[in-house]
Design a protein around this motif. Sequence first.
Motif, PDB file in Angstrom:
ATOM      1  N   MET A  35       0.848  -1.193   0.000  1.00  0.00           N
ATOM      2  CA  MET A  35       0.000   0.000   0.000  1.00  0.00           C
ATOM      3  C   MET A  35       0.877   1.234   0.000  1.00  0.00           C
ATOM      4  N   HIS A  36       0.277   2.360  -0.303  1.00  0.00           N
ATOM      5  CA  HIS A  36       1.001   3.623  -0.407  1.00  0.00           C
ATOM      6  C   HIS A  36       0.355   4.653   0.501  1.00  0.00           C
ATOM      7  N   TYR A  37       1.163   5.438   1.158  1.00  0.00           N
ATOM      8  CA  TYR A  37       0.635   6.459   2.066  1.00  0.00           C
ATOM      9  C   TYR A  37       0.229   7.725   1.312  1.00  0.00           C
ATOM     10  N   LEU A  38       0.309   7.712   0.005  1.00  0.00           N
ATOM     11  CA  LEU A  38       0.000   8.888  -0.816  1.00  0.00           C
ATOM     12  C   LEU A  38      -1.484   9.227  -0.866  1.00  0.00           C
ATOM     13  N   TYR A  39      -2.309   8.267  -0.545  1.00  0.00           N
ATOM     14  CA  TYR A  39      -3.748   8.445  -0.690  1.00  0.00           C
ATOM     15  C   TYR A  39      -4.424   8.516   0.675  1.00  0.00           C
ATOM     16  N   ASP A  40      -5.230   9.533   0.875  1.00  0.00           N
ATOM     17  CA  ASP A  40      -5.950   9.675   2.146  1.00  0.00           C
ATOM     18  C   ASP A  40      -6.798   8.448   2.441  1.00  0.00           C
ATOM     19  N   SER A  41      -7.411   7.888   1.407  1.00  0.00           N
ATOM     20  CA  SER A  41      -8.272   6.729   1.623  1.00  0.00           C
ATOM     21  C   SER A  41      -7.479   5.548   2.180  1.00  0.00           C
ATOM     22  N   THR A  42      -6.265   5.345   1.713  1.00  0.00           N
ATOM     23  CA  THR A  42      -5.440   4.244   2.220  1.00  0.00           C
ATOM     24  C   THR A  42      -5.117   4.463   3.694  1.00  0.00           C
ATOM     25  N   VAL A  43      -4.747   5.675   4.027  1.00  0.00           N
ATOM     26  CA  VAL A  43      -4.456   6.006   5.421  1.00  0.00           C
ATOM     27  C   VAL A  43      -5.701   5.788   6.278  1.00  0.00           C
ATOM     28  N   ASN A  44      -6.852   6.193   5.770  1.00  0.00           N
ATOM     29  CA  ASN A  44      -8.109   6.037   6.512  1.00  0.00           C
ATOM     30  C   ASN A  44      -8.482   4.572   6.711  1.00  0.00           C
ATOM     31  N   TYR A  45      -8.140   3.709   5.762  1.00  0.00           N
ATOM     32  CA  TYR A  45      -8.482   2.287   5.865  1.00  0.00           C
ATOM     33  C   TYR A  45      -7.432   1.483   6.632  1.00  0.00           C
ATOM     34  N   LEU A  46      -6.309   2.075   6.950  1.00  0.00           N
ATOM     35  CA  LEU A  46      -5.220   1.341   7.592  1.00  0.00           C
ATOM     36  C   LEU A  46      -5.662   0.639   8.874  1.00  0.00           C
ATOM     37  N   ARG A  47      -6.433   1.316   9.704  1.00  0.00           N
ATOM     38  CA  ARG A  47      -6.893   0.666  10.950  1.00  0.00           C
ATOM     39  C   ARG A  47      -7.742  -0.565  10.667  1.00  0.00           C
ATOM     40  N   THR A  48      -8.554  -0.502   9.627  1.00  0.00           N
ATOM     41  CA  THR A  48      -9.371  -1.659   9.245  1.00  0.00           C
ATOM     42  C   THR A  48      -8.479  -2.800   8.787  1.00  0.00           C
ATOM     43  N   PHE A  49      -7.467  -2.497   7.981  1.00  0.00           N
ATOM     44  CA  PHE A  49      -6.538  -3.524   7.531  1.00  0.00           C
ATOM     45  C   PHE A  49      -5.851  -4.189   8.729  1.00  0.00           C
ATOM     46  N   ILE A  50      -5.399  -3.374   9.668  1.00  0.00           N
ATOM     47  CA  ILE A  50      -4.701  -3.895  10.851  1.00  0.00           C
ATOM     48  C   ILE A  50      -5.639  -4.734  11.705  1.00  0.00           C
ATOM     49  N   ARG A  51      -6.841  -4.246  11.947  1.00  0.00           N
ATOM     50  CA  ARG A  51      -7.808  -5.016  12.759  1.00  0.00           C
ATOM     51  C   ARG A  51      -8.111  -6.371  12.130  1.00  0.00           C
ATOM     52  N   THR A  52      -8.285  -6.383  10.821  1.00  0.00           N
ATOM     53  CA  THR A  52      -8.579  -7.634  10.116  1.00  0.00           C
ATOM     54  C   THR A  52      -7.427  -8.616  10.269  1.00  0.00           C
ATOM     55  N   ALA A  53      -6.209  -8.127  10.085  1.00  0.00           N
ATOM     56  CA  ALA A  53      -5.037  -8.993  10.200  1.00  0.00           C
ATOM     57  C   ALA A  53      -4.880  -9.533  11.619  1.00  0.00           C
ATOM     58  N   LYS A  54      -5.027  -8.674  12.604  1.00  0.00           N
ATOM     59  CA  LYS A  54      -4.896  -9.116  13.997  1.00  0.00           C
ATOM     60  C   LYS A  54      -5.991 -10.106  14.383  1.00  0.00           C
ATOM     61  N   ALA A  55      -7.208  -9.875  13.914  1.00  0.00           N
ATOM     62  CA  ALA A  55      -8.321 -10.784  14.220  1.00  0.00           C
ATOM     63  C   ALA A  55      -8.065 -12.177  13.647  1.00  0.00           C
ATOM     64  N   ALA A  56      -7.284 -12.230  12.570  1.00  0.00           N
ATOM     65  CA  ALA A  56      -6.954 -13.517  11.956  1.00  0.00           C
ATOM     66  C   ALA A  56      -5.680 -14.122  12.547  1.00  0.00           C
ATOM     67  N   GLY A  57      -5.138 -13.472  13.589  1.00  0.00           N
ATOM     68  CA  GLY A  57      -3.948 -13.988  14.249  1.00  0.00           C
ATOM     69  C   GLY A  57      -2.641 -13.638  13.568  1.00  0.00           C
ATOM     70  N   ARG A  58      -2.677 -12.686  12.662  1.00  0.00           N
ATOM     71  CA  ARG A  58      -1.455 -12.271  11.969  1.00  0.00           C
ATOM     72  C   ARG A  58      -0.671 -11.286  12.834  1.00  0.00           C
ATOM     73  N   LYS A  59       0.629 -11.301  12.664  1.00  0.00           N
ATOM     74  CA  LYS A  59       1.511 -10.393  13.386  1.00  0.00           C
ATOM     75  C   LYS A  59       1.848  -9.223  12.470  1.00  0.00           C
ATOM     76  N   ILE A  60       1.795  -8.014  12.991  1.00  0.00           N
ATOM     77  CA  ILE A  60       2.101  -6.814  12.229  1.00  0.00           C
ATOM     78  C   ILE A  60       3.558  -6.434  12.501  1.00  0.00           C
ATOM     79  N   VAL A  61       4.357  -6.336  11.433  1.00  0.00           N
ATOM     80  CA  VAL A  61       5.750  -5.944  11.561  1.00  0.00           C
ATOM     81  C   VAL A  61       6.121  -4.952  10.460  1.00  0.00           C
ATOM     82  N   ARG A  62       7.211  -4.227  10.685  1.00  0.00           N
ATOM     83  CA  ARG A  62       7.749  -3.322   9.663  1.00  0.00           C
ATOM     84  C   ARG A  62       8.537  -4.137   8.637  1.00  0.00           C
TER      85      ARG A  62
END
Length: 71
Positions: A35-62
């Motif tokens: 994903m790219h931080y250039l778009y406001d919509s992507t930034v706005n959806y980031l929390r949803t992406f993270i919540r979905t990944a965490k709910a599925a047991g995925r680990k978030i890393v850089r």
Amino acid sequence: SIDVQDWKWGTTTTPEKQLTAFNTTFRSGGSIVVMHYLYDSTVNYLRTFIRTAKAAGRKIVRVDQCLGDPN
């Protein structure tokens, strides 16, 4: 990989299609989100992406952590 297709939908009247693209490729077993931080919509959806990944047991890393870079 998981492509949210923000490059395609980020500046359109249907940026929510990024959520569809994320969910489709996430369910297919992708591991690295593209994903790219250039778009406001992507930034706005980031929390949803993270919540979905965490709910599925995925680990978030850089990217550097994913590559095992100590610096």
